[in-house]
Write a protein that holds these residues in place. Structure first.
Motif, PDB file in Angstrom:
ATOM      1  N   LEU A  32       0.821  -1.207   0.000  1.00 39.40           N
ATOM      2  CA  LEU A  32       0.000   0.000   0.000  1.00 39.40           C
ATOM      3  C   LEU A  32       0.859   1.263   0.000  1.00 39.40           C
ATOM      4  O   LEU A  32       0.576   2.220  -0.735  1.00 39.40           O
ATOM      5  CB  LEU A  32      -0.921  -0.016   1.226  1.00 39.40           C
ATOM      6  N   ILE A  33       1.926   1.273   0.789  1.00 43.38           N
ATOM      7  CA  ILE A  33       2.840   2.425   0.818  1.00 43.38           C
ATOM      8  C   ILE A  33       3.530   2.583  -0.532  1.00 43.38           C
ATOM      9  O   ILE A  33       3.662   3.700  -1.054  1.00 43.38           O
ATOM     10  CB  ILE A  33       3.864   2.266   1.960  1.00 43.38           C
ATOM     11  N   TRP A  34       3.975   1.459  -1.126  1.00 39.45           N
ATOM     12  CA  TRP A  34       4.619   1.521  -2.432  1.00 39.45           C
ATOM     13  C   TRP A  34       3.654   2.060  -3.488  1.00 39.45           C
ATOM     14  O   TRP A  34       4.016   2.923  -4.297  1.00 39.45           O
ATOM     15  CB  TRP A  34       5.112   0.120  -2.833  1.00 39.45           C
ATOM     16  N   LEU A  35       2.420   1.575  -3.474  1.00 41.51           N
ATOM     17  CA  LEU A  35       1.424   2.028  -4.437  1.00 41.51           C
ATOM     18  C   LEU A  35       1.136   3.523  -4.257  1.00 41.51           C
ATOM     19  O   LEU A  35       1.010   4.260  -5.238  1.00 41.51           O
ATOM     20  CB  LEU A  35       0.135   1.219  -4.283  1.00 41.51           C
ATOM     21  N   GLY A  36       1.063   3.966  -3.012  1.00 48.27           N
ATOM     22  CA  GLY A  36       0.847   5.387  -2.745  1.00 48.27           C
ATOM     23  C   GLY A  36       1.985   6.248  -3.272  1.00 48.27           C
ATOM     24  O   GLY A  36       1.756   7.325  -3.832  1.00 48.27           O
ATOM     25  N   SER A  37       3.216   5.778  -3.109  1.00 46.58           N
ATOM     26  CA  SER A  37       4.358   6.553  -3.600  1.00 46.58           C
ATOM     27  C   SER A  37       4.383   6.594  -5.123  1.00 46.58           C
ATOM     28  O   SER A  37       4.724   7.622  -5.711  1.00 46.58           O
ATOM     29  CB  SER A  37       5.669   5.995  -3.046  1.00 46.58           C
ATOM     30  N   VAL A  38       4.008   5.495  -5.763  1.00 41.79           N
ATOM     31  CA  VAL A  38       3.956   5.473  -7.229  1.00 41.79           C
ATOM     32  C   VAL A  38       2.871   6.436  -7.727  1.00 41.79           C
ATOM     33  O   VAL A  38       3.087   7.194  -8.681  1.00 41.79           O
ATOM     34  CB  VAL A  38       3.707   4.037  -7.751  1.00 41.79           C
ATOM     35  N   LEU A  39       1.730   6.429  -7.068  1.00 43.02           N
ATOM     36  CA  LEU A  39       0.658   7.349  -7.471  1.00 43.02           C
ATOM     37  C   LEU A  39       1.049   8.808  -7.227  1.00 43.02           C
ATOM     38  O   LEU A  39       0.722   9.683  -8.035  1.00 43.02           O
ATOM     39  CB  LEU A  39      -0.633   7.005  -6.719  1.00 43.02           C
ATOM     40  N   ALA A  40       1.762   9.086  -6.144  1.00 37.44           N
ATOM     41  CA  ALA A  40       2.220  10.445  -5.872  1.00 37.44           C
ATOM     42  C   ALA A  40       3.217  10.891  -6.945  1.00 37.44           C
ATOM     43  O   ALA A  40       3.174  12.038  -7.418  1.00 37.44           O
ATOM     44  CB  ALA A  40       2.854  10.522  -4.484  1.00 37.44           C
ATOM     45  N   LEU A  41       4.112   9.991  -7.334  1.00 39.06           N
ATOM     46  CA  LEU A  41       5.074  10.305  -8.392  1.00 39.06           C
ATOM     47  C   LEU A  41       4.364  10.572  -9.716  1.00 39.06           C
ATOM     48  O   LEU A  41       4.728  11.495 -10.450  1.00 39.06           O
ATOM     49  CB  LEU A  41       6.049   9.147  -8.540  1.00 39.06           C
ATOM     50  N   LEU A  42       3.334   9.789 -10.003  1.00 46.86           N
ATOM     51  CA  LEU A  42       2.544  10.002 -11.214  1.00 46.86           C
ATOM     52  C   LEU A  42       1.859  11.369 -11.188  1.00 46.86           C
ATOM     53  O   LEU A  42       1.858  12.088 -12.197  1.00 46.86           O
ATOM     54  CB  LEU A  42       1.496   8.894 -11.348  1.00 46.86           C
ATOM     55  N   ALA A  43       1.309  11.740 -10.049  1.00 46.84           N
ATOM     56  CA  ALA A  43       0.630  13.031  -9.931  1.00 46.84           C
ATOM     57  C   ALA A  43       1.614  14.189 -10.112  1.00 46.84           C
ATOM     58  O   ALA A  43       1.315  15.170 -10.804  1.00 46.84           O
ATOM     59  CB  ALA A  43      -0.067  13.132  -8.575  1.00 46.84           C
ATOM     60  N   VAL A  44       2.797  14.084  -9.521  1.00 47.24           N
ATOM     61  CA  VAL A  44       3.802  15.149  -9.648  1.00 47.24           C
ATOM     62  C   VAL A  44       4.282  15.261 -11.092  1.00 47.24           C
ATOM     63  O   VAL A  44       4.422  16.369 -11.625  1.00 47.24           O
ATOM     64  CB  VAL A  44       4.984  14.899  -8.678  1.00 47.24           C
ATOM     65  N   SER A  45       4.510  14.118 -11.741  1.00 44.70           N
ATOM     66  CA  SER A  45       4.974  14.173 -13.131  1.00 44.70           C
ATOM     67  C   SER A  45       3.893  14.739 -14.053  1.00 44.70           C
ATOM     68  O   SER A  45       4.195  15.502 -14.973  1.00 44.70           O
ATOM     69  CB  SER A  45       5.418  12.797 -13.614  1.00 44.70           C
ATOM     70  N   ALA A  46       2.633  14.400 -13.801  1.00 44.03           N
ATOM     71  CA  ALA A  46       1.537  14.955 -14.608  1.00 44.03           C
ATOM     72  C   ALA A  46       1.423  16.462 -14.392  1.00 44.03           C
ATOM     73  O   ALA A  46       1.204  17.217 -15.346  1.00 44.03           O
ATOM     74  CB  ALA A  46       0.232  14.261 -14.254  1.00 44.03           C
ATOM     75  N   LEU A  47       1.607  16.900 -13.167  1.00 47.07           N
ATOM     76  CA  LEU A  47       1.561  18.339 -12.866  1.00 47.07           C
ATOM     77  C   LEU A  47       2.699  19.078 -13.560  1.00 47.07           C
ATOM     78  O   LEU A  47       2.487  20.144 -14.158  1.00 47.07           O
ATOM     79  CB  LEU A  47       1.619  18.560 -11.350  1.00 47.07           C
ATOM     80  N   LEU A  48       3.904  18.514 -13.503  1.00 48.87           N
ATOM     81  CA  LEU A  48       5.039  19.157 -14.171  1.00 48.87           C
ATOM     82  C   LEU A  48       4.843  19.198 -15.685  1.00 48.87           C
ATOM     83  O   LEU A  48       5.163  20.204 -16.332  1.00 48.87           O
ATOM     84  CB  LEU A  48       6.330  18.421 -13.833  1.00 48.87           C
ATOM     85  N   ARG A  49       4.300  18.131 -16.244  1.00 52.03           N
ATOM     86  CA  ARG A  49       4.048  18.108 -17.696  1.00 52.03           C
ATOM     87  C   ARG A  49       3.016  19.167 -18.072  1.00 52.03           C
ATOM     88  O   ARG A  49       3.159  19.863 -19.081  1.00 52.03           O
ATOM     89  CB  ARG A  49       3.579  16.719 -18.098  1.00 52.03           C
TER      90      ARG A  49
END
Length: 59
Positions: A32-49
């Motif tokens: 669950l922690i790993w999945l949360g970190s992957v989703l957070a990374l996805l959100a940050v990369s989408a925001l930067l894009r």
């Protein structure tokens, strides 16, 4: 233990069962922690894009 007619083997099995449950719970939390970190990374990369597109830096 004999008064209650419980064998020592069943207590051992219960202990193993609790250990397995504890390991499964811990593994579940780690996933669950790993999945949360992957989703957070996805959100940050989408925001930067999105910000780069707004600035005209990304095609």
């Amino acid at each position: 233990m004999e008064l209650l007619r419980l064998s020592r083997q069943s207590a051992k099995r219960r202990r193993v069962s609790l250990m397995v449950r504890k390991i499964a719970t811990r593994t579940g939390w780690m996933i669950l922690i790993w999945l949360g970190s992957v989703l957070a990374l996805l959100a940050v990369s989408a925001l930067l894009r999105w910000l780069m597109t707004l600035a005209g830096l990304h095609s």
